[in-house]
Design an enzyme around this catalytic site. Structure first.
Site, PDB file in Angstrom:
ATOM      1  N   HIS A  67       0.864  -1.191   0.000  1.00  0.00           N
ATOM      2  CA  HIS A  67       0.000   0.000   0.000  1.00  0.00           C
ATOM      3  C   HIS A  67       0.891   1.230   0.000  1.00  0.00           C
ATOM      4  O   HIS A  67       1.663   1.456   0.929  1.00  0.00           O
ATOM      5  CB  HIS A  67      -0.903   0.017   1.222  1.00  0.00           C
ATOM      6  CG  HIS A  67      -1.744   1.262   1.322  1.00  0.00           C
ATOM      7  ND1 HIS A  67      -2.384   1.814   0.227  1.00  0.00           N
ATOM      8  CD2 HIS A  67      -2.026   2.085   2.367  1.00  0.00           C
ATOM      9  CE1 HIS A  67      -3.037   2.897   0.600  1.00  0.00           C
ATOM     10  NE2 HIS A  67      -2.834   3.096   1.896  1.00  0.00           N
TER      11      HIS A  67
ATOM     12  N   HIS B 270       1.493   5.488  -0.560  1.00  0.00           N
ATOM     13  CA  HIS B 270       0.947   6.840  -0.560  1.00  0.00           C
ATOM     14  C   HIS B 270       1.738   7.732  -1.515  1.00  0.00           C
ATOM     15  O   HIS B 270       1.780   8.940  -1.348  1.00  0.00           O
ATOM     16  CB  HIS B 270       0.993   7.430   0.850  1.00  0.00           C
ATOM     17  CG  HIS B 270      -0.079   6.925   1.750  1.00  0.00           C
ATOM     18  ND1 HIS B 270      -0.373   7.502   2.961  1.00  0.00           N
ATOM     19  CD2 HIS B 270      -0.947   5.886   1.626  1.00  0.00           C
ATOM     20  CE1 HIS B 270      -1.362   6.843   3.554  1.00  0.00           C
ATOM     21  NE2 HIS B 270      -1.715   5.854   2.761  1.00  0.00           N
TER      22      HIS B 270
ATOM     23  N   GLU C 233       6.231   1.414 -22.575  1.00  0.00           N
ATOM     24  CA  GLU C 233       7.078   0.244 -22.360  1.00  0.00           C
ATOM     25  C   GLU C 233       6.885  -0.376 -20.979  1.00  0.00           C
ATOM     26  O   GLU C 233       6.865  -1.602 -20.819  1.00  0.00           O
ATOM     27  CB  GLU C 233       8.550   0.621 -22.559  1.00  0.00           C
ATOM     28  CG  GLU C 233       9.535  -0.528 -22.380  1.00  0.00           C
ATOM     29  CD  GLU C 233       9.440  -1.583 -23.469  1.00  0.00           C
ATOM     30  OE1 GLU C 233      10.031  -2.665 -23.280  1.00  0.00           O
ATOM     31  OE2 GLU C 233       8.772  -1.332 -24.501  1.00  0.00           O
TER      32      GLU C 233
ATOM     33  N   ASP D 114     -16.514  -3.874 -35.611  1.00  0.00           N
ATOM     34  CA  ASP D 114     -16.522  -5.313 -35.837  1.00  0.00           C
ATOM     35  C   ASP D 114     -15.402  -5.622 -36.849  1.00  0.00           C
ATOM     36  O   ASP D 114     -14.862  -4.706 -37.477  1.00  0.00           O
ATOM     37  CB  ASP D 114     -17.904  -5.702 -36.377  1.00  0.00           C
ATOM     38  CG  ASP D 114     -17.963  -7.146 -36.817  1.00  0.00           C
ATOM     39  OD1 ASP D 114     -17.473  -8.008 -36.078  1.00  0.00           O
ATOM     40  OD2 ASP D 114     -18.501  -7.401 -37.913  1.00  0.00           O
TER      41      ASP D 114
ATOM     42  N   GLU E 210     -15.216  -9.018 -39.156  1.00  0.00           N
ATOM     43  CA  GLU E 210     -15.736  -9.703 -40.344  1.00  0.00           C
ATOM     44  C   GLU E 210     -16.815  -8.865 -41.033  1.00  0.00           C
ATOM     45  O   GLU E 210     -17.808  -8.483 -40.425  1.00  0.00           O
ATOM     46  CB  GLU E 210     -16.346 -11.057 -39.968  1.00  0.00           C
ATOM     47  CG  GLU E 210     -15.361 -12.060 -39.433  1.00  0.00           C
ATOM     48  CD  GLU E 210     -16.061 -13.360 -39.064  1.00  0.00           C
ATOM     49  OE1 GLU E 210     -16.756 -13.930 -39.919  1.00  0.00           O
ATOM     50  OE2 GLU E 210     -15.919 -13.789 -37.902  1.00  0.00           O
TER      51      GLU E 210
END
Length: 526
Positions: free
Chosen positions: A136, A138, A161, A291, A293
């Protein structure tokens, strides 16, 4: 160090008395983990991650003889100078979160010992992700990056990268980190952090607005490496923002105003010929989802090239890669799908043995794959295996993807306008990246911001498009344009609030009469 047998502290639910021997608690494995946390906290202090007694770290005591879920947990204390912590300052917890060993009190001005306030949140990462360590921080950058857009529920970045240092991500991927709102007390974040972990199965971190970040990994090395990469990316995003550049797009171009025009130009642009201002610009959409196709790529390329290649190569692919973890996972997914198919009497489903001979298993997989391809099944297990087979074909140059001639120019134009373009296909995300990375017009991935596949849902279901719109973080689903050749998909997208256009290309299927959608024959018409 004292054993907490009289009044053990419960971190997660009911208290269980520790049954671990005192000898183990005082042994080398626990001692080495305590020393490691002390060393890491000194490093993190100098990075600005745990200053002012803030931040914390926890690591499981690695022991090859004990499964990870049953390993002990060492956790730093709360409210202490993290750079001055010693081994004897650490808490040792059971796998369920009860304190087995706690530090002795130190004289004034030191505070009485207290286990980390982050304890309940750490336990969620252990329980829900089988983590080996949790950090954790800060760090200032992890705080500021959540403040740039106060309404955003996610941090997104791509084409950097250091994204490769985040588990499960590559350079071309879009890294998404959920943001939860801060509370007055750390423990009050537990439920919202758990909800974020559940909602974002790929994430290894959760940002807390105006506060910091929780990061986990399979081991302390993984957690530390990812923490360094996350902080680097947050710092890069802040600096790009200061330069007026958008970190969330592949090119990191100029930040766009809400109407989609670069803030440097607003609603006017200079005519190169006349040198006059043109105020007749139509505000472009924020996002376009395409999409594949029949929209970007001829259906014939998929049906006559990709599908036959996968069908003809599946046996060879399985033979060559059978022992790999990737192929074993592919077989596992297919086996589960086939079991469901058998229960539903799906034509062509053949049982895949779980403990048979290699040749028997491969033959069963091949039979199912051939039947699934013939039926044009849009299922994740098939698409994942196909993606792995196609990867070999693209890498060996046996395959080259085909896109319509108008696609590259349109992608570049939208990119230059700051419109984010995404792909949504029944093919796996891997297959999508392979296709656009190996086209007859070269690598087009630089124009794309992300990819969606059937893991977000079936393309003919409205809830799939609701999920996409929530993932893209738009204020209104109508800011997203979806382009497809399938009427049912357009209908589902429209029901979710998206704008939908139907693509009419050579070889596409017929549309119902009076379908009610705008149609196009090429991308310049959009």
């Amino acid at each position: 160090m004292a054993a907490a047998s009289a009044a053990p502290l419960a971190i997660n639910g009911a208290v269980k008395m520790g049954t671990t021997s005192q000898a183990y608690l005082e042994g080398s494995r626990v001692g080495e983990t305590k020393a490691l946390i002390s060393e890491l906290c000194r490093q993190f202090y100098h990075l600005g991650w745990v200053s002012g007694t803030g931040g914390s770290i926890t690591i499981k005591v690695h022991d090859d003889s004990i499964p990870k879920p049953q390993q002990l947990i060492v956790m730093s204390p709360s409210g202490v100078q993290k750079e001055r912590m010693m081994e004897e300052d650490m808490y040792v917890l059971s796998p369920s979160g009860s304190v087995l060993s706690e530090p002795l009190a130190k004289p004034w001005p030191n505070k009485p010992p207290k286990c980390s306030d982050c304890g309940p949140l750490f336990m969620k990462a252990y329980e829900m992700r089988n983590a080996g360590a949790v950090i954790h921080s800060h760090g200032m950058e992890s705080c500021i990056v959540t403040m740039i857009n106060p309404s955003s529920k996610e941090f997104r970045i791509t084409h950097m990268e250091m994204i490769k240092g985040i588990q499960g991500h590559g350079y071309y991927d879009e890294l998404v980190v959920p943001i939860i709102e801060n509370t007055a007390h750390e423990r009050e974040l537990t439920d919202s952090l758990a909800e974020a972990i559940k909602a974002y199965p790929k994430t290894t971190a959760v940002l807390v607005r105006n506060h910091g970040i929780y990061i986990w990994g399979d081991s302390w090395i993984s957690a530390k490496t990812q923490a360094e990469c996350y902080h680097y990316l947050f710092d890069a995003a802040i600096k790009l923002h200061q330069l007026g550049l958008d970190w969330s797009t592949p090119s990191h171009g100029l930040i766009q105003s809400p109407n989609g025009i670069s803030s440097n130009y607003r609603n006017a642009k200079v005519s190169a010929k006349a040198g006059t201002l043109n105020n007749d610009i139509e505000p472009p959409r924020r996002c376009i989802v395409l999409d594949i196709e029949g929209t970007t790529t001829p259906i014939s390329f998929v049906t006559d090239v990709l599908f036959p290649y996968a069908r003809d190569s599946v046996g060879k692919h399985l033979e060559l890669t059978y022992e790999s973890a990737e192929t074993q996972e592919d077989i596992k997914l297919l086996r589960a799908q086939v079991q469901e198919d058998l229960e539903n009497n799906v034509v062509g489903a053949v049982p895949i043995p779980s403990d048979g001979e290699k040749e028997e298993i491969i033959a069963a997989v091949v039979a199912n794959v051939e039947a699934m391809i013939k039926a044009d099944r849009k299922i994740t297990s098939l698409k994942q295996l196909q993606g792995h087979i196609w990867r070999t074909g693209f890498q060996s140059k046996e395959l080259e993807a085909v896109v319509y001639d108008d696609v590259p120019e349109a992608l570049e134009k939208w990119h230059d306008l700051g419109i984010k373009v995404y792909i949504y296909s029944s093919g796996s995300r891997l297959a999508q990246r392979l296709l656009f990375g190996n086209t007859n017009y070269g690598d087009l991935r630089k124009y794309l911001c992300g990819y969606f596949d059937t893991t977000v849902g079936n393309k003919r279901e409205t809830k799939s498009y609701i999920e996409i719109s929530q993932s893209l973080g738009v204020d209104n689903p109508s800011e997203i344009l979806f382009v497809t050749d399938v009427y049912q998909e357009a209908t589902a997208a429209k029901a979710a609030g998206l704008e939908a256009i139907i693509s009419i290309r050579p070889g596409n299927g017929p549309l119902p009469e009076n379908h009610g959608f705008q149609t196009i024959k090429s991308f310049p018409e959009i």
